[in-house]
Design an enzyme around this catalytic site. Structure first.
Site, PDB file in Angstrom:
ATOM      1  N   GLU A  68      -1.762   8.379   7.456  1.00 30.83           N
ATOM      2  CA  GLU A  68      -2.581   9.184   6.515  1.00 30.83           C
ATOM      3  C   GLU A  68      -3.196  10.114   7.495  1.00 30.83           C
ATOM      4  O   GLU A  68      -3.718   9.748   8.658  1.00 30.83           O
ATOM      5  CB  GLU A  68      -3.464   8.659   5.636  1.00 30.83           C
ATOM      6  CG  GLU A  68      -2.582   7.947   4.500  1.00 30.83           C
ATOM      7  CD  GLU A  68      -3.710   7.224   3.542  1.00 30.83           C
ATOM      8  OE1 GLU A  68      -4.925   7.170   3.972  1.00 30.83           O
ATOM      9  OE2 GLU A  68      -3.107   6.653   2.645  1.00 30.83           O
ATOM     10  N   HIS A 103     -15.928  -3.491   6.835  1.00 33.05           N
ATOM     11  CA  HIS A 103     -15.011  -3.488   5.701  1.00 33.05           C
ATOM     12  C   HIS A 103     -15.674  -4.505   4.416  1.00 33.05           C
ATOM     13  O   HIS A 103     -14.760  -4.744   3.588  1.00 33.05           O
ATOM     14  CB  HIS A 103     -13.489  -3.857   5.880  1.00 33.05           C
ATOM     15  CG  HIS A 103     -13.141  -2.617   6.804  1.00 33.05           C
ATOM     16  ND1 HIS A 103     -12.758  -1.497   6.580  1.00 33.05           N
ATOM     17  CD2 HIS A 103     -12.720  -2.900   8.256  1.00 33.05           C
ATOM     18  CE1 HIS A 103     -12.285  -0.949   7.639  1.00 33.05           C
ATOM     19  NE2 HIS A 103     -12.473  -1.514   8.640  1.00 33.05           N
ATOM     20  N   ARG A 143      -8.486  -6.904  -9.956  1.00 33.88           N
ATOM     21  CA  ARG A 143      -9.331  -8.006 -10.206  1.00 33.88           C
ATOM     22  C   ARG A 143     -10.598  -7.720 -10.601  1.00 33.88           C
ATOM     23  O   ARG A 143     -10.967  -6.467 -10.744  1.00 33.88           O
ATOM     24  CB  ARG A 143      -9.640  -8.869  -8.951  1.00 33.88           C
ATOM     25  CG  ARG A 143     -10.171  -8.129  -8.002  1.00 33.88           C
ATOM     26  CD  ARG A 143     -10.631  -8.740  -6.521  1.00 33.88           C
ATOM     27  NE  ARG A 143     -11.554  -8.076  -5.853  1.00 33.88           N
ATOM     28  CZ  ARG A 143     -10.986  -7.223  -4.787  1.00 33.88           C
ATOM     29  NH1 ARG A 143     -10.092  -7.149  -4.566  1.00 33.88           N
ATOM     30  NH2 ARG A 143     -12.007  -6.378  -4.253  1.00 33.88           N
ATOM     31  N   LYS A 168       0.864  -1.220   0.245  1.00 30.49           N
ATOM     32  CA  LYS A 168      -0.064  -0.074  -0.009  1.00 30.49           C
ATOM     33  C   LYS A 168       0.714   1.350  -0.049  1.00 30.49           C
ATOM     34  O   LYS A 168       0.509   2.320  -0.561  1.00 30.49           O
ATOM     35  CB  LYS A 168      -1.031  -0.003   1.310  1.00 30.49           C
ATOM     36  CG  LYS A 168      -1.901  -1.234   1.384  1.00 30.49           C
ATOM     37  CD  LYS A 168      -2.863  -1.407   0.039  1.00 30.49           C
ATOM     38  CE  LYS A 168      -3.351  -2.829   0.043  1.00 30.49           C
ATOM     39  NZ  LYS A 168      -3.798  -3.248  -1.162  1.00 30.49           N
TER      40      LYS A 168
HETATM   41  C1  MV4 Z   1      -9.176   5.547   5.305  1.00 30.23           C
HETATM   42  C2  MV4 Z   1     -10.377   5.991   6.048  1.00 30.23           C
HETATM   43  C3  MV4 Z   1     -10.284   7.240   6.239  1.00 30.23           C
HETATM   44  N1  MV4 Z   1      -9.105   8.206   6.048  1.00 30.23           N
HETATM   45  N2  MV4 Z   1      -8.065   6.536   5.241  1.00 30.23           N
HETATM   46  C4  MV4 Z   1     -10.868   1.019   5.236  1.00 30.23           C
HETATM   47  C5  MV4 Z   1     -10.223  -0.295   4.552  1.00 30.23           C
HETATM   48  C6  MV4 Z   1      -8.776   0.331   4.046  1.00 30.23           C
HETATM   49  N3  MV4 Z   1      -8.753  -0.286   2.679  1.00 30.23           N
HETATM   50  C7  MV4 Z   1      -8.933   1.690   3.931  1.00 30.23           C
HETATM   51  N4  MV4 Z   1     -10.200   2.207   4.837  1.00 30.23           N
HETATM   52  C8  MV4 Z   1     -10.076   3.405   5.154  1.00 30.23           C
HETATM   53  N5  MV4 Z   1      -9.082   4.295   5.107  1.00 30.23           N
HETATM   54  C9  MV4 Z   1      -8.181   7.589   5.590  1.00 30.23           C
HETATM   55  N6  MV4 Z   1      -7.028   8.257   5.461  1.00 30.23           N
HETATM   56  C10 MV4 Z   1     -11.370   5.250   6.319  1.00 30.23           C
HETATM   57  C11 MV4 Z   1     -11.329   3.910   5.686  1.00 30.23           C
HETATM   58  C12 MV4 Z   1     -12.469   3.288   6.125  1.00 30.23           C
HETATM   59  C13 MV4 Z   1     -13.480   3.025   4.971  1.00 30.23           C
HETATM   60  C14 MV4 Z   1     -12.943   2.668   3.631  1.00 30.23           C
HETATM   61  C15 MV4 Z   1     -13.724   2.353   2.732  1.00 30.23           C
HETATM   62  C16 MV4 Z   1     -14.867   1.916   2.891  1.00 30.23           C
HETATM   63  C17 MV4 Z   1     -15.326   1.736   3.953  1.00 30.23           C
HETATM   64  C18 MV4 Z   1     -14.600   2.051   5.190  1.00 30.23           C
HETATM   65  C19 MV4 Z   1     -15.071   1.820   6.612  1.00 30.23           C
HETATM   66  C20 MV4 Z   1     -14.126   2.140   7.612  1.00 30.23           C
HETATM   67  C21 MV4 Z   1     -12.902   3.032   7.175  1.00 30.23           C
END
Ligand code: MV4
Length: 509
Positions: free
Chosen positions: A200, A235, A292, A116
């Site tokens: 972040e 998630h 994918r 990542k």
């Molecule tokens: C974040 C975020 C808020 N701010 N990054 C969740 C899984 C991972 N792939 C990244 N995720 C997140 N990253 C920053 N800087 C909030 C999430 C997040 C989220 C993102 C997409 C869909 C659902 C989510 C649920 C909780 C947190």
């Protein structure tokens, strides 16, 4: 062109891929574990190969067994579906090494997006907006404190090898960083074998909006608009739609261009998705890239009229994309619902078992991608996804109303399902108004138990009919074949399907 395709997966996505192959005249090979002997893809494919015991680690995740099955059956290509080995660079490389065409991106592109922080750096360097944060994994907390203060708390610690929310920690002030870092790192270490963590700025109420892209081997890349995937739980996405309720032509063009730049930066080929977080001011930031085909691809197919699996197969065979960006003209609104064998009344606990009643919805605007049938099992070993219900309407409102109609028509007994949960979401004023974020389910799903009571009376006649049918059949045939065989009585390619002729490796011929 590909002549014979092995599908390295199970359930509804295997069925979806088999359908595309039939449309294109490609022969199919299913693989299956001992838990999936009577599964729908096994019945539908031209050949089926038993690859091992139920646990995925001994079957659907065994690279060697799957490559062997492809070679034994004379397949010339492998489609990984989603999940299992779909984003495993080693698997893509192993297929290529065995002379098999991998229907997916190059191993290199998979690898570069799996890390990542490397992906973040690559995007930043290609002009794709990333969330303010670190360029390197955290080594020294003292070093990042001034940077985090400058970006502004809260910040989010994330695992370099991350995904699925594991190894993430929200940090509200400098004092909390050290403890949170230790927690995130040890969680990441045990989940991924890689304890590296980066940070972040934390976006508080973001939307999750992703762009579907298609890239061929000749340098052509197009995007197929967005899918809004903010409705998720732990998630796991549960509802996806296109277009996003907040999309404008201008934002779409910018996000589409960013997604294409992201794909170009990592040498992407085939179908892929670039995920973005969009903040309350509609600023968008790269989150990660899914290398994918995704569960929610039917949403894009319904609004664009394209067949993404067909496109994947043509691109893998070396053909040029048959459309240019200005020929992509989406129409109407699509919403997809993941129908899980999970109990919304019991914290979404998986509910494996036999589908004693299974009646699908039909009619205008309804598309159902199911991997199962009445009388079949939802095994305990895998993700308990039963089907994806996708609906289409001229407008979002029409799609929502059709979705309620379809969900009410959908009758399943024998396992708990998420059908009533979807009805709750669809009737929620915030969902109806399109005012959603990734926190929608967590913030609003407590108060709805009344809505979840399943109408047992409506199901009783169906369950009774199924029981009488089973009883009569059992009486007629004392030495009856296994459940789920006789009553299907399907013919494929002019041949009646017979499970008896499916044996171990080598399959039926
Ligand atoms: C974040 C975020 C808020 N701010 N990054 C969740 C899984 C991972 N792939 C990244 N995720 C997140 N990253 C920053 N800087 C909030 C999430 C997040 C989220 C993102 C997409 C869909 C659902 C989510 C649920 C909780 C947190």
């Amino acid at each position: 062109m590909i002549k014979k395709l092995l599908i390295a997966n199970r359930g509804e996505i295997s069925v979806r891929i088999i359908r595309a192959c039939r449309d294109l005249g490609i022969k199919t090979v299913a693989i299956y574990s001992e838990a999936d002997r009577r599964a729908l893809p096994v019945l539908m494919a031209d050949e089926a190969v038993l690859i091992g015991p139920p646990p995925a680690a001994e079957s659907y995740l065994c690279i060697d067994k799957i490559v062997d099955a492809a070679l034994q059956t004379g397949a010339d290509a492998v489609h990984p579906g989603y999940g299992f080995l779909a984003e495993n660079a080693e698997f893509a490389a192993a297929c290529l090494g065995a002379g098999l065409n991998f229907v997916g991106p190059p191993a290199r592109a998979i690898g570069s997006m799996g890390d990542k922080i490397a992906a973040r750096q690559m995007m930043e360097d290609s002009g794709v907006p990333v969330i303010p944060g670190s360029r390197e994994p955290i080594t020294d907390v003292a070093e990042i404190i001034p940077l985090a203060k400058k970006a502004g708390f809260p910040i989010l610690l994330k695992a370099v090898a991350g995904g699925g929310g594991k190894g993430m920690r929200v940090v509200h002030c400098a004092d909390e960083i050290q403890t949170a870092l230790e927690g995130a790192s040890s969680e990441a270490k045990s989940a991924f074998g890689d304890g590296r963590v980066f940070w972040e700025k934390y976006l508080e109420h973001p939307r999750h909006i992703e762009i579907q892209i298609l890239a061929d081997k000749h340098g052509n890349i197009i995007h197929l608009n967005e899918r809004e995937c903010s409705i998720q739980r732990r998630h796991q996405k549960v509802i996806e739609e296109s277009p996003s309720p907040i999309m404008t032509a201008d934002l779409r063009r910018q996000m589409g261009e960013a997604a294409i730049a992201a794909a170009r930066a990592c040498g992407y080929i085939n179908a892929g998705t670039v995920e973005f977080l969009v903040d309350t001011e509609r600023k968008f930031y790269f989150l990660e890239m899914n290398t994918r085909l995704q569960v929610e691809h039917p949403v894009t197919e319904l609004v664009t009229g394209l067949d993404l699996v067909k496109a994947q197969l043509l691109v893998a065979a070396g053909e040029e994309l048959p459309y240019q960006q200005d020929q992509i003209t989406p129409h109407g609104h699509a919403i997809e619902f993941r129908i899980y064998a999970e109990d919304p009344k019991n914290n979404f606990l998986p509910s494996p078992g036999t589908l004693s009643v299974y009646r699908e919805p039909h009619g205008p605007g309804i598309r159902l991608d199911a991997g199962t049938y009445e009388g079949a099992e939802v095994p305990i070993y895998y993700d308990p996804l039963i089907a994806e219900l996708a609906v289409w309407g001229e407008t979002r409102e029409e799609a929502i109303n059709r979705a309620i109609r379809a969900l009410e028509e959908y009758k399943i007994a024998g396992v708990a399902t998420t059908i009533k949960f979807h009805c709750w979401a669809l009737k929620h004023p915030l969902f109806r108004s399109g005012d959603i974020s990734t926190h929608f389910v967590d913030e609003h799903f407590e108060s709805i138990t009344g809505c979840l009571d399943i109408d047992e009376n409506a199901l009783r006649p169906l369950a009774l009919a199924a029981a009488i049918y089973e009883y009569r059949r059992a009486k007629k045939k004392t030495a009856a074949p296994p459940t789920g065989r006789r009553n299907l009585n399907w013919k494929v390619n002019g041949r009646r399907l017979s499970l008896r002729s499916i044996s171990g490796p080598g399959g039926r011929s």
